[in-house]
Design an enzyme around this catalytic site. Sequence first.
Site, mmCIF file in Angstrom:
data_model
loop_
_atom_site.group_PDB
_atom_site.id
_atom_site.type_symbol
_atom_site.label_atom_id
_atom_site.label_comp_id
_atom_site.label_asym_id
_atom_site.label_seq_id
_atom_site.Cartn_x
_atom_site.Cartn_y
_atom_site.Cartn_z
ATOM 1 N N HIS A 22 0.840 -1.207 0.000
ATOM 2 C CA HIS A 22 0.000 0.000 0.000
ATOM 3 C C HIS A 22 0.875 1.258 0.000
ATOM 4 C CE1 HIS A 22 -3.885 -2.084 1.183
ATOM 5 N NE2 HIS A 22 -2.972 -3.029 1.296
ATOM 6 N N ASP A 120 -6.487 5.591 1.403
ATOM 7 C CA ASP A 120 -6.491 4.169 1.058
ATOM 8 C C ASP A 120 -7.924 3.664 1.242
ATOM 9 O OD1 ASP A 120 -6.136 1.359 0.978
ATOM 10 O OD2 ASP A 120 -4.059 1.602 1.626
ATOM 11 N N THR A 143 -5.619 -0.237 -3.603
ATOM 12 C CA THR A 143 -4.328 -0.733 -4.104
ATOM 13 C C THR A 143 -4.419 -2.190 -4.558
ATOM 14 O OG1 THR A 143 -3.656 -1.381 -1.877
ATOM 15 C CG2 THR A 143 -3.036 0.838 -2.586
ATOM 16 N N GLN A 394 -4.918 -12.202 -3.995
ATOM 17 C CA GLN A 394 -3.919 -13.016 -4.696
ATOM 18 C C GLN A 394 -4.530 -14.218 -5.424
ATOM 19 O OE1 GLN A 394 -1.354 -13.663 -1.314
ATOM 20 N NE2 GLN A 394 -1.147 -11.453 -1.016
HETATM 21 N N1 UDP Z 1 9.300 -6.175 -2.459
HETATM 22 C C1 UDP Z 1 10.591 -5.733 -2.461
HETATM 23 N N2 UDP Z 1 11.578 -6.614 -2.119
HETATM 24 C C2 UDP Z 1 11.339 -7.899 -1.791
HETATM 25 C C3 UDP Z 1 9.997 -8.355 -1.804
HETATM 26 C C4 UDP Z 1 8.993 -7.457 -2.144
HETATM 27 O O1 UDP Z 1 10.874 -4.553 -2.766
HETATM 28 O O2 UDP Z 1 12.291 -8.615 -1.476
HETATM 29 C C5 UDP Z 1 8.232 -5.215 -2.812
HETATM 30 C C6 UDP Z 1 7.646 -5.507 -4.162
HETATM 31 O O3 UDP Z 1 8.426 -4.896 -5.160
HETATM 32 C C7 UDP Z 1 6.249 -4.965 -4.054
HETATM 33 C C8 UDP Z 1 5.936 -5.042 -2.571
HETATM 34 O O4 UDP Z 1 7.168 -5.299 -1.899
HETATM 35 O O5 UDP Z 1 6.213 -3.621 -4.486
HETATM 36 C C9 UDP Z 1 4.983 -6.159 -2.225
HETATM 37 O O6 UDP Z 1 3.710 -5.786 -2.601
HETATM 38 P P1 UDP Z 1 2.677 -6.847 -3.166
HETATM 39 O O7 UDP Z 1 1.427 -6.106 -3.461
HETATM 40 O O8 UDP Z 1 3.261 -7.611 -4.287
HETATM 41 O O9 UDP Z 1 2.489 -7.890 -1.996
HETATM 42 P P2 UDP Z 1 2.251 -7.756 -0.412
HETATM 43 O O10 UDP Z 1 3.594 -7.631 0.195
HETATM 44 O O11 UDP Z 1 1.392 -6.548 -0.197
HETATM 45 O O12 UDP Z 1 1.597 -9.043 -0.067
#
Ligand code: UDP
Length: 472
Positions: A22, A120, A143, A394
């Site tokens: 987010h 949000d 988001t 997801q």
């Molecule tokens: N991310 C990152 N490094 C990592 C793993 C994830 O920068 O090692 C970032 C990824 O690029 C994304 C965010 O964390 O922008 C994860 O958001 P997402 O919506 O995919 O999943 P959530 O973490 O919210 O389940």
Amino acid sequence: MEKSMDESSPHVLIFPCPAQGHVNSMLKLAELLAIQNLHITFLNTQYIHNRLIQFNDDIQALLECYPKLQFKTIPDFLDEENHPGFGVKIGDAIVSLSLYSKPFLREIIVSEKISCIVLDGIFGDLATDLAHEFGIQLIHFRTISPCCFWAYLCVPKLLECNELPIRGEEDMDRIIRNMPGMENLLRCRDLPSFCRQNNEDHILLDEVVLRTKQSLNANALILNTFEDLDSPILSQIRLHFPKLYTLGPLHHHLNTTKKTSSASSFKSNFFKVDKECMVWLDSQELKSVIYVSFGSTTPMKKEELIEIWHGLLNSKKQFLWVIRPNMVQEKGLLNELKEGTNKEKGLIVEWVSQEEVLSHKAIGAFLTHSGWNSTLESVVCGVPMICWPYFADQQINSRFVSEVWKIGLDMKDVCDRKVVENMVNDVMVNRKEEFLRSAKEMAELACKSVSPGGSSYNSFYELIQFIRSTSR
Ligand code: UDP
């Protein structure tokens, strides 16, 4: 943190849910608006702000780059010990912020002379009264993926025609028929995870459906997508939300815009980035590595980690795998896996700069939990996916990846080393050309959407006009 703000231009307050995905996407929007010279106050919880300062050296450079951007913080309303910052318990943070943050928002609206709130959407009606009271615009930013947002809106209808609730495991392959725009596409198992009924999830489903409906009380809605990706779903959503701005993929929109400005390159990591893995990637062959990451919140059981680990080793493909230290309960397991992985075969690290990794030429596929940001980041880089969804949007995102966009495979509800091995080989060897071709086509469309004249590019300028016109 404090800056003096002149009063002649709109002042936008942006308030994300305190979770990595987010904050990432809403901060990209904040930067895009700041490049347009709008005043921005970006509001984080104290806990999240501390992490941003701790793990990103360039926060000061960001503030210098955008003199009209400022960060403000709000208490977490949770004690440090029980802080649910990550994992499914993020729901606790959303609930406490929904209960207690209003007086703080009011104070900021008054002291900063806020003319528009970008909230949000997961906070539902949190700021609706305040926007009315002060006569300012309220824009909701959801988001999650549009297909999930639409699915939540359709839940009451699905309940009405008895397609929901899902009763028991044997029903999971039943096809959902009454979802306009995705008739006969989804099985029960592809619906957002909160539709899987057990007591706790049922309460969650009621809550997310209610909060989604409450976005109708906002003046406009922002979604992180682009027309060519989601057009059939967007036309359904537009029937209910005439003022819909589709600005995505936001990270790419920002990167493209920055090419023509002297903007900073701030990354909003909540964890310490491993930089060595980029050196390791440099030594790998073109499209030979599978990148594995399940995002910022997914927890994993020991057995699941072991199955995936064996599947990767047996696939004989090199892998780069992000395992966050807070991802597994068993102390020592992460070290065991690291020690048991020969560097010739794979590398296990705790956090990476994902955008950089996905755009590295050595990456051939992405084993992902199908978080919406990760999905968009993979789309932009033309990297085919293997999806192993955990929760929320997801499950539906992974269905779209495999059946609508055809840029990967969906492994949902299975965690078996043989399946992992086969899917890695399907995506990276047997059906490699097919997946690369469709992923490349989608990447080109994503790129077009944020370039001058593209749908997201135009939508962004319409949003700026809307904010400016209503702020006068
Ligand atoms: N991310 C990152 N490094 C990592 C793993 C994830 O920068 O090692 C970032 C990824 O690029 C994304 C965010 O964390 O922008 C994860 O958001 P997402 O919506 O995919 O999943 P959530 O973490 O919210 O389940």
